[in-house]
Write a protein that holds these residues in place. Structure first.
Motif, PDB file in Angstrom:
ATOM      1  N   GLY A 100       5.182  -7.806   3.413  1.00 32.72           N
ATOM      2  CA  GLY A 100       5.727  -6.751   2.541  1.00 32.72           C
ATOM      3  C   GLY A 100       7.247  -6.758   2.521  1.00 32.72           C
ATOM      4  N   GLY A 101       7.781  -6.645   1.340  1.00 33.84           N
ATOM      5  CA  GLY A 101       9.198  -6.298   1.179  1.00 33.84           C
ATOM      6  C   GLY A 101      10.212  -7.313   1.649  1.00 33.84           C
ATOM      7  N   ASP A 107      11.760   0.951  -3.330  1.00 35.42           N
ATOM      8  CA  ASP A 107      10.312   1.179  -3.337  1.00 35.42           C
ATOM      9  C   ASP A 107       9.843   1.923  -4.585  1.00 35.42           C
ATOM     10  OD1 ASP A 107       9.779  -0.162  -0.985  1.00 35.42           O
ATOM     11  OD2 ASP A 107      10.182   1.609   0.253  1.00 35.42           O
ATOM     12  N   THR A 118      11.139   6.589   1.611  1.00 32.38           N
ATOM     13  CA  THR A 118      10.093   5.896   2.356  1.00 32.38           C
ATOM     14  C   THR A 118      10.400   6.131   3.825  1.00 32.38           C
ATOM     15  OG1 THR A 118      10.044   4.184   0.669  1.00 32.38           O
ATOM     16  CG2 THR A 118       8.969   3.643   2.758  1.00 32.38           C
ATOM     17  N   LEU A 120       9.257   4.778   7.807  1.00 35.97           N
ATOM     18  CA  LEU A 120       8.496   3.854   8.651  1.00 35.97           C
ATOM     19  C   LEU A 120       8.527   4.389  10.082  1.00 35.97           C
ATOM     20  CD1 LEU A 120       9.705   0.261   7.590  1.00 35.97           C
ATOM     21  CD2 LEU A 120       7.712   1.502   6.773  1.00 35.97           C
ATOM     22  N   ASP A 131      14.220  -7.393  11.618  1.00 41.69           N
ATOM     23  CA  ASP A 131      15.135  -6.326  11.161  1.00 41.69           C
ATOM     24  C   ASP A 131      14.877  -5.988   9.694  1.00 41.69           C
ATOM     25  OD1 ASP A 131      16.207  -6.864  13.629  1.00 41.69           O
ATOM     26  OD2 ASP A 131      18.114  -7.657  12.878  1.00 41.69           O
ATOM     27  N   THR A 132      15.272  -4.806   9.312  1.00 43.12           N
ATOM     28  CA  THR A 132      15.245  -4.437   7.891  1.00 43.12           C
ATOM     29  C   THR A 132      16.686  -4.234   7.436  1.00 43.12           C
ATOM     30  OG1 THR A 132      13.161  -3.291   8.333  1.00 43.12           O
ATOM     31  CG2 THR A 132      14.180  -2.913   6.176  1.00 43.12           C
ATOM     32  N   TRP A 253      14.485   6.403   4.398  1.00 47.42           N
ATOM     33  CA  TRP A 253      15.590   6.047   3.500  1.00 47.42           C
ATOM     34  C   TRP A 253      15.378   6.608   2.103  1.00 47.42           C
ATOM     35  CZ3 TRP A 253      12.236   2.221   5.408  1.00 47.42           C
ATOM     36  CH2 TRP A 253      11.470   1.553   4.471  1.00 47.42           C
ATOM     37  N   HIS A 260      16.405  -2.374  -0.100  1.00 51.37           N
ATOM     38  CA  HIS A 260      16.181  -2.882   1.253  1.00 51.37           C
ATOM     39  C   HIS A 260      15.388  -4.162   1.189  1.00 51.37           C
ATOM     40  CE1 HIS A 260      12.783  -0.322   0.236  1.00 51.37           C
ATOM     41  NE2 HIS A 260      12.034  -1.109   1.013  1.00 51.37           N
ATOM     42  N   ALA A 262      12.985  -6.783   4.053  1.00 52.69           N
ATOM     43  CA  ALA A 262      12.566  -7.241   5.379  1.00 52.69           C
ATOM     44  C   ALA A 262      13.241  -8.593   5.604  1.00 52.69           C
ATOM     45  CB  ALA A 262      11.046  -7.381   5.421  1.00 52.69           C
ATOM     46  N   ARG A 272       4.346  -7.167  15.172  1.00 49.17           N
ATOM     47  CA  ARG A 272       5.186  -6.165  14.487  1.00 49.17           C
ATOM     48  C   ARG A 272       4.256  -5.280  13.669  1.00 49.17           C
ATOM     49  NH1 ARG A 272       8.284  -5.463   9.529  1.00 49.17           N
ATOM     50  NH2 ARG A 272      10.424  -4.776   9.949  1.00 49.17           N
TER      51      ARG A 272
HETATM   52  O1  LIG Z   1       8.957  -4.401   6.936  1.00 47.61           O
HETATM   53  C1  LIG Z   1      10.098  -4.147   6.559  1.00 47.61           C
HETATM   54  O2  LIG Z   1      11.101  -4.437   7.223  1.00 47.61           O
HETATM   55  C2  LIG Z   1      10.337  -3.458   5.228  1.00 47.61           C
HETATM   56  C3  LIG Z   1       9.094  -3.343   4.430  1.00 47.61           C
HETATM   57  C4  LIG Z   1       9.320  -2.574   3.154  1.00 47.61           C
HETATM   58  O3  LIG Z   1       9.906  -3.027   2.229  1.00 47.61           O
HETATM   59  C5  LIG Z   1       8.828  -1.195   3.057  1.00 47.61           C
HETATM   60  O4  LIG Z   1       8.193  -0.709   3.978  1.00 47.61           O
HETATM   61  O5  LIG Z   1       9.066  -0.567   2.018  1.00 47.61           O
END
Ligand SMILES: O=C(O)CCC(=O)C(=O)O
Ligand SMILES: [Fe+2]
Length: 285
Positions: A100-101, A107, A118, A120, A131-132, A253, A260, A262, A272
């Motif tokens: 993902g991402g 998002d 969003t 996490l 890291d993100t 965020w 953003h 990943a 992870r």
């Molecule tokens: O796993 C990540 O670091 C980011 C994933 C992502 O884009 C999200 O959760 O919106």
């Protein structure tokens, strides 16, 4: 209970708030401090949390309605509001979405009503990597040359989830095709290229490499050239914050003024797993 304390990362994006326990009902002052810290820092980490799933959901609910993700096969088994991000495979079945991402995006920009925020919650994280990265899209807009600002003023762009999903299938082959129902839920949508944040009143660039397919009314080549120029500018490392995860981090965020990505960089042996929830926003203008 320690004092609530907000610290910036040193950049215009990124901050952390300590002295808050999200497993207990929040006081009005704490709620207001979190909200203000999010507006001020765009990406806010609340570290060292020990949460039940329902605590994390209650945290998200304070910001608005929660929206189940279109990829329902990765929902938390008991709570559809949560989608599981994970590279762990149990009995041959992925615990969550593993890819993902990994591209710059905001998002749910592919929805008519995109995500406000969003959040996490980190359950398992690799020691290195994973890291993100986040980028400040107010600053990306504010630092554009005047000629570019004039050029993009009033433009709109098409965003598409299916377009992104198909590119991920081509690249990774691990994803299933969208079901007809998932495809129907995510038609192409149009948003302004520059949006005004409904709470701060500031303008932010609102196109992203993840989901923005095309500028409306432009030839394909011209649209691609303009988007590429905007993306190079916006992803300037000076506008970025890098979050290195620790177990127990809750990071929230504001998708209305950020992108953003990943960043990968960990091996399949390093687990992870994060829970994610998405707060519905308002129609961009
Ligand atoms: O796993 C990540 O670091 C980011 C994933 C992502 O884009 C999200 O959760 O919106
Ligand atoms: Fe994302």
């Amino acid at each position: 209970m320690s004092q609530i304390s907000f610290k910036r990362s040193g950049n215009t994006i990124g901050g952390s708030l300590t002295g808050v326990d999200l497993s207990a009902p929040l006081k009005d002052a704490e709620r207001a401090a979190i909200h203000q810290a999010l507006l001020d820092s765009i990406v806010l980490c609340i570290p060292a949390q020990q949460l039940e799933t329902r605590d994390f959901i209650a945290f998200g609910r304070q910001f608005g309605e929660l929206e189940p993700h279109v990829l329902s096969q990765y929902h938390h088994p008991a709570h559809a509001e949560i989608i599981v991000l994970s590279n762990v495979v149990e009995n041959g079945k992925p615990r969550g979405i593993s890819d993902g991402g990994a591209y710059w995006h905001s998002d749910l920009s592919y929805m008519a009503v995109p995500a406000l925020a969003t959040a996490l919650y980190a359950l398992e994280v690799p020691e290195t990597g994973g890291d993100t990265l986040f980028v400040d899209m107010y600053r990306a807009y504010e630092t554009l040359p005047d000629a570019t600002k004039a050029r993009i003023d009033g433009l709109t762009a098409i965003h598409s989830y299916a377009w992104r999903h198909n590119r991920m299938i081509d690249k990774n082959k691990v994803r299933a095709k969208l079901t007809d129902a998932q495809f129907q839920c995510t038609p192409e949508v149009v948003h302004p290229v520059v949006r005004t944040h409904p709470e701060t009143g500031r303008k932010a660039l609102y196109v992203n490499p993840g989901f923005t397919m095309r500028i409306v009314g432009m030839e394909k080549d011209d649209s691609e050239a303009l988007l590429a120029e905007l993306f190079v500018h916006a992803t300037n490392p000076e506008f970025q914050y890098r979050h290195h995860w620790s177990v127990g981090d809750v990071v929230i965020w504001d998708n209305r003024c950020s992108m953003h990505s990943a960043s990968g960089g960990y091996t399949p042996e390093q687990h992870r797993t994060l829970y994610r929830l998405t707060v519905t926003g308002t129609v961009p203008y």
